[in-house]
Design a protein around this motif. Structure first.
Motif, mmCIF file in Angstrom:
data_model
loop_
_atom_site.group_PDB
_atom_site.id
_atom_site.type_symbol
_atom_site.label_atom_id
_atom_site.label_comp_id
_atom_site.label_asym_id
_atom_site.label_seq_id
_atom_site.Cartn_x
_atom_site.Cartn_y
_atom_site.Cartn_z
ATOM 1 N N THR A 255 31.931 1.929 30.348
ATOM 2 C CA THR A 255 33.158 1.164 30.506
ATOM 3 C C THR A 255 34.260 1.774 29.641
ATOM 4 O O THR A 255 34.021 2.156 28.507
ATOM 5 C CB THR A 255 32.933 -0.296 30.091
ATOM 6 N N GLU A 256 35.436 1.849 30.209
ATOM 7 C CA GLU A 256 36.586 2.330 29.447
ATOM 8 C C GLU A 256 36.979 1.304 28.392
ATOM 9 O O GLU A 256 36.982 0.109 28.663
ATOM 10 C CB GLU A 256 37.786 2.536 30.383
ATOM 11 N N LEU A 257 37.309 1.787 27.206
ATOM 12 C CA LEU A 257 37.791 0.899 26.154
ATOM 13 C C LEU A 257 39.293 0.735 26.298
ATOM 14 O O LEU A 257 40.002 1.691 26.613
ATOM 15 C CB LEU A 257 37.466 1.463 24.778
ATOM 16 N N SER A 258 39.770 -0.467 26.068
ATOM 17 C CA SER A 258 41.198 -0.763 26.117
ATOM 18 C C SER A 258 41.550 -1.600 24.890
ATOM 19 O O SER A 258 40.895 -2.606 24.622
ATOM 20 C CB SER A 258 41.520 -1.543 27.393
ATOM 21 N N LEU A 259 42.565 -1.168 24.153
ATOM 22 C CA LEU A 259 42.952 -1.858 22.928
ATOM 23 C C LEU A 259 44.396 -2.325 23.043
ATOM 24 O O LEU A 259 45.294 -1.527 23.300
ATOM 25 C CB LEU A 259 42.801 -0.913 21.721
ATOM 26 N N ILE A 260 44.603 -3.622 22.852
ATOM 27 C CA ILE A 260 45.931 -4.226 22.967
ATOM 28 C C ILE A 260 46.281 -4.904 21.653
ATOM 29 O O ILE A 260 45.492 -5.698 21.129
ATOM 30 C CB ILE A 260 45.977 -5.255 24.119
ATOM 31 N N LYS A 261 47.465 -4.591 21.139
ATOM 32 C CA LYS A 261 47.933 -5.207 19.892
ATOM 33 C C LYS A 261 48.279 -6.670 20.139
ATOM 34 O O LYS A 261 48.888 -7.015 21.144
ATOM 35 C CB LYS A 261 49.187 -4.485 19.392
ATOM 36 N N THR A 262 47.875 -7.517 19.196
ATOM 37 C CA THR A 262 48.266 -8.921 19.280
ATOM 38 C C THR A 262 49.349 -9.250 18.256
ATOM 39 O O THR A 262 50.269 -10.003 18.551
ATOM 40 C CB THR A 262 47.064 -9.863 19.096
ATOM 41 N N ARG A 263 49.231 -8.679 17.031
ATOM 42 C CA ARG A 263 50.254 -8.931 16.022
ATOM 43 C C ARG A 263 49.996 -8.083 14.776
ATOM 44 O O ARG A 263 48.912 -7.515 14.623
ATOM 45 C CB ARG A 263 50.287 -10.407 15.623
ATOM 46 N N ILE A 264 50.994 -8.046 13.904
ATOM 47 C CA ILE A 264 50.831 -7.541 12.544
ATOM 48 C C ILE A 264 51.249 -8.689 11.640
ATOM 49 O O ILE A 264 52.356 -9.208 11.760
ATOM 50 C CB ILE A 264 51.700 -6.304 12.251
ATOM 51 N N GLN A 265 50.337 -9.087 10.750
ATOM 52 C CA GLN A 265 50.641 -10.183 9.837
ATOM 53 C C GLN A 265 49.977 -9.902 8.500
ATOM 54 O O GLN A 265 48.808 -9.522 8.447
ATOM 55 C CB GLN A 265 50.151 -11.513 10.405
ATOM 56 N N ALA A 266 50.735 -10.097 7.429
ATOM 57 C CA ALA A 266 50.238 -9.937 6.061
ATOM 58 C C ALA A 266 49.621 -8.562 5.840
ATOM 59 O O ALA A 266 48.604 -8.426 5.182
ATOM 60 C CB ALA A 266 49.251 -11.042 5.709
ATOM 61 N N GLY A 267 50.237 -7.536 6.451
ATOM 62 C CA GLY A 267 49.767 -6.171 6.260
ATOM 63 C C GLY A 267 48.521 -5.816 7.040
ATOM 64 O O GLY A 267 47.879 -4.803 6.764
ATOM 65 N N ILE A 268 48.180 -6.635 8.041
ATOM 66 C CA ILE A 268 46.989 -6.366 8.852
ATOM 67 C C ILE A 268 47.388 -6.289 10.327
ATOM 68 O O ILE A 268 47.968 -7.221 10.878
ATOM 69 C CB ILE A 268 45.911 -7.445 8.651
ATOM 70 N N TRP A 269 47.091 -5.135 10.930
ATOM 71 C CA TRP A 269 47.305 -4.948 12.366
ATOM 72 C C TRP A 269 46.127 -5.601 13.072
ATOM 73 O O TRP A 269 44.969 -5.391 12.701
ATOM 74 C CB TRP A 269 47.346 -3.456 12.694
ATOM 75 N N GLU A 270 46.414 -6.412 14.094
ATOM 76 C CA GLU A 270 45.351 -7.100 14.825
ATOM 77 C C GLU A 270 45.467 -6.803 16.310
ATOM 78 O O GLU A 270 46.571 -6.703 16.851
ATOM 79 C CB GLU A 270 45.434 -8.615 14.601
ATOM 80 N N GLY A 271 44.313 -6.662 16.950
ATOM 81 C CA GLY A 271 44.301 -6.392 18.377
ATOM 82 C C GLY A 271 43.008 -6.854 19.022
ATOM 83 O O GLY A 271 42.066 -7.282 18.344
ATOM 84 N N ILE A 272 42.983 -6.750 20.346
ATOM 85 C CA ILE A 272 41.816 -7.114 21.142
ATOM 86 C C ILE A 272 41.328 -5.856 21.857
ATOM 87 O O ILE A 272 42.091 -5.196 22.562
ATOM 88 C CB ILE A 272 42.158 -8.207 22.186
ATOM 89 N N LEU A 273 40.051 -5.552 21.663
ATOM 90 C CA LEU A 273 39.415 -4.407 22.298
ATOM 91 C C LEU A 273 38.516 -4.918 23.406
ATOM 92 O O LEU A 273 37.694 -5.819 23.191
ATOM 93 C CB LEU A 273 38.593 -3.635 21.258
ATOM 94 N N THR A 274 38.680 -4.374 24.600
ATOM 95 C CA THR A 274 37.818 -4.750 25.722
ATOM 96 C C THR A 274 37.052 -3.522 26.179
ATOM 97 O O THR A 274 37.509 -2.394 26.020
ATOM 98 C CB THR A 274 38.625 -5.338 26.901
ATOM 99 N N GLY A 275 35.910 -3.758 26.761
ATOM 100 C CA GLY A 275 35.042 -2.673 27.188
ATOM 101 C C GLY A 275 33.806 -2.661 26.312
ATOM 102 O O GLY A 275 33.676 -3.457 25.386
ATOM 103 N N ALA A 276 32.905 -1.758 26.598
ATOM 104 C CA ALA A 276 31.656 -1.717 25.847
ATOM 105 C C ALA A 276 31.424 -0.318 25.303
ATOM 106 O O ALA A 276 31.801 0.673 25.916
ATOM 107 C CB ALA A 276 30.496 -2.127 26.739
#
Length: 126
Positions: A2-23
């Motif tokens: 499965t292809e991996l896909s990473l989408i940014k959700t936010r940057i807060q308090a110096g931490i980049w956050e995202g959602i990774l889909t795929g296996a």
């Protein structure tokens, strides 16, 4: 695989956050690598999303010692394939603001020059 896909959700308090889909190919935790100016960062946390199969929460702490005037670019890559999944930039400092204001002033001056030339052209053709 499965292809991996990473989408940014936010940057807060110096931490980049995202959602990774795929296996990951082996079915385990996907191996992500984050680099800044070619240097590997050890600030990545990948944890499974209990509510969604094949989805992972990604958190990347941005080390404060890497922040300085200008634009800092961070690349997020699949550790298994080397494919770039996402990237983010952090822009800081006053010198960048001076550059943008200088460019804006130059654009305004050029626009004024074009307006004068256009008006002169219109008056000459009448």
């Amino acid at each position: 695989m499965t292809e991996l896909s990473l989408i940014k959700t936010r940057i807060q308090a110096g931490i980049w956050e995202g959602i990774l889909t795929g296996a990951a190919p082996d079915g385990g935790v996907p191996d992500l690598r984050v680099t800044h100016l070619g240097k590997l960062l050890n600030t990545v946390a990948v944890s499974p999303d209990p509510g969604t199969q094949g989805q992972w929460a990604v958190k990347i702490a941005i080390p404060p010692e890497l922040l300085s005037d200008g634009v800092q670019t961070f690349l997020i890559q699949d550790g298994a394939t080397g494919e770039t999944l996402n990237s983010f930039n952090v822009v800081t400092g006053e010198p960048l603001g001076d550059d943008i204001r200088g460019e804006l002033d130059l654009l305004r001056a050029e626009l004024d020059m074009l307006k004068r030339a256009f008006r002169r052209h219109c008056n000459e053709t009448m």
